[in-house]
Design an enzyme around this catalytic site. Structure first.
Site, mmCIF file in Angstrom:
data_model
loop_
_atom_site.group_PDB
_atom_site.id
_atom_site.type_symbol
_atom_site.label_atom_id
_atom_site.label_comp_id
_atom_site.label_asym_id
_atom_site.label_seq_id
_atom_site.Cartn_x
_atom_site.Cartn_y
_atom_site.Cartn_z
ATOM 1 N N CYS A 5 -6.651 1.422 -47.293
ATOM 2 C CA CYS A 5 -6.333 2.771 -46.821
ATOM 3 C C CYS A 5 -7.550 3.680 -46.947
ATOM 4 C CB CYS A 5 -5.174 3.332 -47.640
ATOM 5 S SG CYS A 5 -4.771 5.034 -47.200
ATOM 6 N N ASN A 16 1.337 -4.297 -6.556
ATOM 7 C CA ASN A 16 0.416 -3.437 -5.831
ATOM 8 C C ASN A 16 0.348 -2.118 -6.603
ATOM 9 O OD1 ASN A 16 -1.058 -2.010 -3.765
ATOM 10 N ND2 ASN A 16 -0.307 -3.545 -2.312
ATOM 11 N N THR A 17 -0.346 -1.136 -6.081
ATOM 12 C CA THR A 17 -0.540 0.096 -6.849
ATOM 13 C C THR A 17 0.726 0.944 -6.876
ATOM 14 O OG1 THR A 17 -1.422 1.142 -4.889
ATOM 15 C CG2 THR A 17 -3.007 0.206 -6.437
ATOM 16 N N CYS A 50 4.012 3.765 -38.075
ATOM 17 C CA CYS A 50 2.885 3.961 -39.000
ATOM 18 C C CYS A 50 1.814 2.903 -38.797
ATOM 19 C CB CYS A 50 3.372 3.964 -40.445
ATOM 20 S SG CYS A 50 4.313 2.498 -40.904
ATOM 21 N N CYS A 62 0.832 -1.199 0.000
ATOM 22 C CA CYS A 62 0.000 0.000 0.000
ATOM 23 C C CYS A 62 0.872 1.257 0.000
ATOM 24 C CB CYS A 62 -0.916 -0.018 1.214
ATOM 25 S SG CYS A 62 -2.016 1.411 1.266
ATOM 26 N N CYS A 112 12.839 3.511 -44.672
ATOM 27 C CA CYS A 112 12.072 2.864 -43.601
ATOM 28 C C CYS A 112 12.998 2.025 -42.736
ATOM 29 C CB CYS A 112 10.959 2.003 -44.198
ATOM 30 S SG CYS A 112 9.971 1.168 -42.945
ATOM 31 N N CYS A 147 -0.322 8.118 -40.863
ATOM 32 C CA CYS A 147 0.976 7.447 -40.996
ATOM 33 C C CYS A 147 1.997 8.415 -41.568
ATOM 34 C CB CYS A 147 0.859 6.195 -41.869
ATOM 35 S SG CYS A 147 0.214 6.513 -43.533
#
Lengths: 463, 442
Positions: A341, A199-200, A381, A134, A375, A347
């Site tokens: 598309c 836990n959080t 994309c 906690c 690329c 993209c």
């Protein structure tokens, strides 16, 4: 028909879906309703030292119209009398002998730990979970995450518990620590039977722009809370993996963090969890959401040929590597399916501004085209594309070559100077900086719909 | 039995003419705005004649900045609220939404737009103020979308503006010519009041400019004159019997409806002549006023109608019946309209030919002619050097909206021959920049 039942460190339950220790397990009423709905187990809301709660306890992160993508709370452990909780645990176990009831505990002294472990065992609990996680309120009193962040203290308390424990003990870990395996190892050294995580996460989910106060607001003020919900799943998955891969932890893991669908649960399981715990999804949609989780898990197992949950546990772990072990010869580039598309050009702008200028616009159509030689195969994309399977990443290497950074290092073939010929970005084309100026300004900033030139007033009519 | 009972009260009228694009609630706006993809070089912007940055205003709504959204809209189009409601969005912004290619519904851009503009209007939040005074005075003839937009932009540029309007209320066809289910009078006028309160142009109502001396007075008092006069009355068909009682023009009928609301008389059996959007409106309106039978008669086939498909669908949905390939020969009757004598037609090589011997009389007690509006040629001839094209439209420089008489500028229906509110609003605003350039040039 796949078998969903599990035996988690000696705790049996009809399926791997447990409610996490949280508001949904605050009472016997809720736990019975959950079991009735199909949940396999429940970790009771933490029992322990007396607390007082504030009013206004939860905050939410919404994404556009989607509510509670992230969620936080500043609620403390159970504020109900211990005797009531123990009586209700007993009642639930009598009614549901085959479901898992795990008592979450948080007290301070060795004697208190001994007493409460005996109490919940006598009430019929199938297991114990130690709340060392906690991150608000309790830690200020030296409990919760204050313990989880100190491996030696954690180990000592686990040892106290193990002195009297007759049922399996799970240690719940806080993610508010730089290396999750340290408390995991401490739990093991202390003799725990299993760990659960995460836990959080300490968080502020938002700030009120008018009141200048963090959510949730208590009389104009706020405090950091514990973050959970779908947004934390990636952090939880990584920590589950870290514990599952560590050679010395070797404890069953109950995966917690961002589980809302069967798919989330399977991801936790593939990375090493053998039970999963759910809170935010039940707080958002109620216990009925379990029917989607069990049916999805069952369908997946049937399609994959997994007979039991154990067949799946950790199946993705061999594929989670260090970066230096990845194949540098693997090459993908993007491919746009013009049939699919819809012409949003997200993209294009994403690659142009956020990646490698490897997409160009084409005259006469809104469908962009990939510039293959630019690329780098980053996926961006394909991630922004709103159409299913429109942009796909296609493999370009022939699959015969395999070379990792580690191998290159061993072969003394890594770039070592700042301008080394062997560096990855060498000879990779980038546009001239000044080519950016004014480029497609009317498309990027269409704001002033008609861009009128400002005309200076040079002459006035004389009255 | 007619689809609609004749409305006798304000409530019944509002029910029969329920808004096609009702105001979006905050929740609906949040849901709808969340769907927008924020396209690059978005097709919706390009489809909007006023070029509103639609993805930006939708994102502003989504991020809780409705005022910013309204500013984005109004900076591009002073009729932002009206256009959100009356624009044929199906063929403009929404028609171009990339979602349509996925089979998903396009974003409801029109309703989102009015959601934002209504917020600032209702809260009286001002977005604009007049520019520093230049000392120039400009006269605007006509308080329609072109004239008011021109006036607003001129005020923003610091020029003094007086608007001369023949009718008693502003906004032109937005009030007098648009179907009541698209926008109410109150909403139209609220936007006009909102603009006037911010930009402070003066409108002289019931002040027609219709003679040469009146024009001369304007010419002597103002540095430039903007013509936003729109079109005139419904053109005559030249048919025998056209003068009979209850044979009316669509423009006049709709104007009467906008003013008279539930007190507007309609026949029991109505024939609407025409195939354009005004014909669709007049037919729909007749049905909503409680006419038992409304027939839409058009001299060519259904596919050749000038009206947008969704407008015809709307008319059909209220019970209007199409009668295609018929040409009217005569309005029959005895003092009052009793029917229309038609001849069936056939179209060969694009030409409509009557089919001999196919004449028939379709009985009715009202005829609405939706066959186009006449140009205001007589008035325009009072302006020296002003050229009109072969179709009676004012000739102007498309970059500056300046006419062949350098002190006169024009936009809207009188210049484009008749288009949407959004075209007039966009062009009127653009013309203000033409005027500004003319005034400030040495």
């Amino acid at each position: 028909m796949p078998d969903l039942s599990i035996n988690f460190a000696g705790i049996k339950s009809p399926n791997p879906f447990w409610l996490a220790s949280a508001p949904p397990t605050n009472s016997g009423y809720q736990v019975m309703k959950a079991f009735d709905a199909g949940w396999g187990g429940a970790v009771w809301k933490t029992l322990g030292v007396p607390v007082v709660n504030v009013s206004s306890r939860y905050g939410s992160v919404n994404y556009r119209d989607k509510r509670m993508m992230g969620f936080n709370n500043i609620e403390l452990i159970s504020d109900r009398p211990l005797a009531d909780n123990l009586r209700e645990i007993e009642e639930v176990k009598k009614r549901f002998p085959n479901h898992a009831v795990i008592a979450s505990l948080m007290v301070q002294s060795r004697q208190e730990w001994h007493d409460i472990v005996r109490d919940v065992t006598n009430a019929g609990s199938d297991g114990i979970e130690l709340n060392f996680g906690c991150p608000h309120g309790m830690c200020e009193r030296g409990m919760g995450s204050a313990v989880g962040q100190e491996p030696e203290v954690l180990q000592t308390i686990v040892e106290w518990v193990m002195e009297v424990a007759r049922i399996p003990v799970i240690v719940k870990l806080t993610p508010n620590i730089s290396d999750i395996t340290e408390p995991a190892l401490a739990a093991r050294r202390g003799g725990a039977n299993a760990i659960s995580l995460i836990n959080t996460i300490q968080s502020i989910v938002g700030v009120d722009l008018d009141l200048f106060a963090p959510y949730p607001i208590v009389d104009g003020k706020g405090s950091n809370g514990g973050y959970c919900g779908p947004a934390v799943k990636p952090i939880a998955l990584n920590m589950v993996k870290n514990c599952a891969q560590h050679p010395d932890v070797r404890l069953p893991i109950s995966g917690i963090g961002g589980i809302e669908t069967w798919r989330d649960a399977v991801e936790h399981i593939l990375l090493g969890a053998s039970s999963v715990q759910v809170c935010t999804a039940a707080m958002h949609y109620g216990f009925g959401i379990i029917r989607e989780m069990t049916s999805g898990l069952e369908q997946y197992m049937a399609e994959k040929g997994f007979r039991t949950i154990d067949d799946m546990v950790g199946r993705a772990l061999p594929n989670v590597k260090h970066w230096e072990d990845l194949n540098l010869q693997y090459k993908v580039t993007a491919s746009i399916n013009p049939e699919k598309c819809i012409g949003c050009q997200l993209c294009y702008t994403a690659c142009e501004d956020g990646a490698h200028q490897a997409i160009r616009l084409q005259p006469g159509t809104r469908t962009p085209a990939i510039i293959d030689e630019n690329c780098v195969g980053c996926n961006l994309c394909s991630l922004v594309c709103p159409v299913e399977q429109c942009i796909t990443m296609e493999r370009r290497d022939d699959g015969t070559r395999h070379q990792t950074w580690k191998e290159r290092t061993a072969a003394d073939d890594i770039p070592i100077t700042f301008n080394d010929e062997r560096a990855g970005g060498r000879h990779h084309w980038v546009p001239e900086p000044a080519a950016a100026l004014g480029k497609e300004r009317e498309k990027t900033l269409p704001g002033k719909a008609r861009l009128y030139k400002e005309v200076a007033v040079k002459q006035k009519i004389t009255e | 039995m007619a689809e609609y009972a004749t409305p006798t009260t304000e409530q019944e009228f509002a029910g029969n003419f329920a808004q096609l694009k009702p105001l979006m609630s905050n929740s609906e706006a949040m849901l709808e705005s969340s769907r927008c993809l924020f396209c690059f070089d978005a097709p919706c912007i390009k489809a909007c004649p006023s070029g509103i940055d639609i993805p930006l205003f939708i994102r502003q709504i989504n991020s809780g900045n409705a005022t910013g959204a309204a500013r984005t809209i109004y900076e591009a189009n002073y009729f932002g609220n009206a256009c959100g409601k009356v624009c044929p969005t199906e063929v403009l912004c929404e028609g171009s939404c990339v979602y349509t290619a996925t089979g998903a519904k396009p974003i409801e851009i029109g309703r989102l737009q009015s959601h934002a503009t209504r917020k600032v209007m209702d809260q009286g939040k001002h977005l604009f103020q007049p520019g520093a005074a230049t000392g120039f005075r400009v006269a605007v003839i006509g308080a329609g979308p072109a004239g008011i937009s021109c006036a607003c932009e001129l005020r923003k540029l610091g020029h003094e503006v007086e608007v001369f309007e023949a009718r008693s209320r502003p906004s032109g066809l937005t009030l007098y010519g648009v179907a009541p289910y698209k926008i109410t009078n109150e909403e139209t006028l609220a936007e006009m009041a909102y603009l006037e309160a911010q930009l402070g142009f003066r409108v002289h109502y019931n002040h027609p400019i219709s003679s040469r001396p009146e024009l001369e007075k304007l010419e002597s008092e103002y540095a430039a004159i903007f013509l936003g006069i729109g079109l005139g009355h419904t053109s005559a068909l030249g048919l025998p019997g056209e003068e009979r009682d209850n044979c009316v023009g669509a423009v006049e009928f709709i104007e009467q409806l906008r003013i008279g609301q539930q007190h507007t008389a309609v026949g029991r059996r109505v024939i609407v002549l025409g195939g354009g959007n005004t014909a669709m409106d007049a037919a729909s309106e007749s049905a909503r006023l409680g006419a038992e039978r409304v027939v839409l008669a058009y001299r060519r086939g259904k596919e050749e109608m000038g009206a947008y498909a969704f407008e015809y669908d709307l008319a059909k949905s209220v019970g209007v019946q199409g009668l295609f390939n018929v040409a009217p020969l005569e309005i029959t009757g005895n003092g009052k309209v009793e029917g229309v004598k038609f001849v069936r037609t056939a179209t060969r090589n694009g030409q409509v030919h009557p089919v001999p011997g196919s004449e028939f009389v379709e009985p009715c007690d009202m005829v609405i002619k939706a066959t186009g509006q006449a140009k205001q040629t007589r008035f325009l001839n009072f302006i020296p050097e002003l050229q009109l094209d072969s179709r009676g439209r004012i000739v102007f420089n498309p970059a500056t909206y300046q006419t062949t008489n350098p002190r006169y500028f024009a936009a809207g229906d009188a210049a484009n021959g008749g288009a949407e509110v959004v075209n007039a609003a966009a062009d009127g605003k653009a013309a203000a920049h033409g005027i500004h350039g003319f005034l400030t040039k040495n």
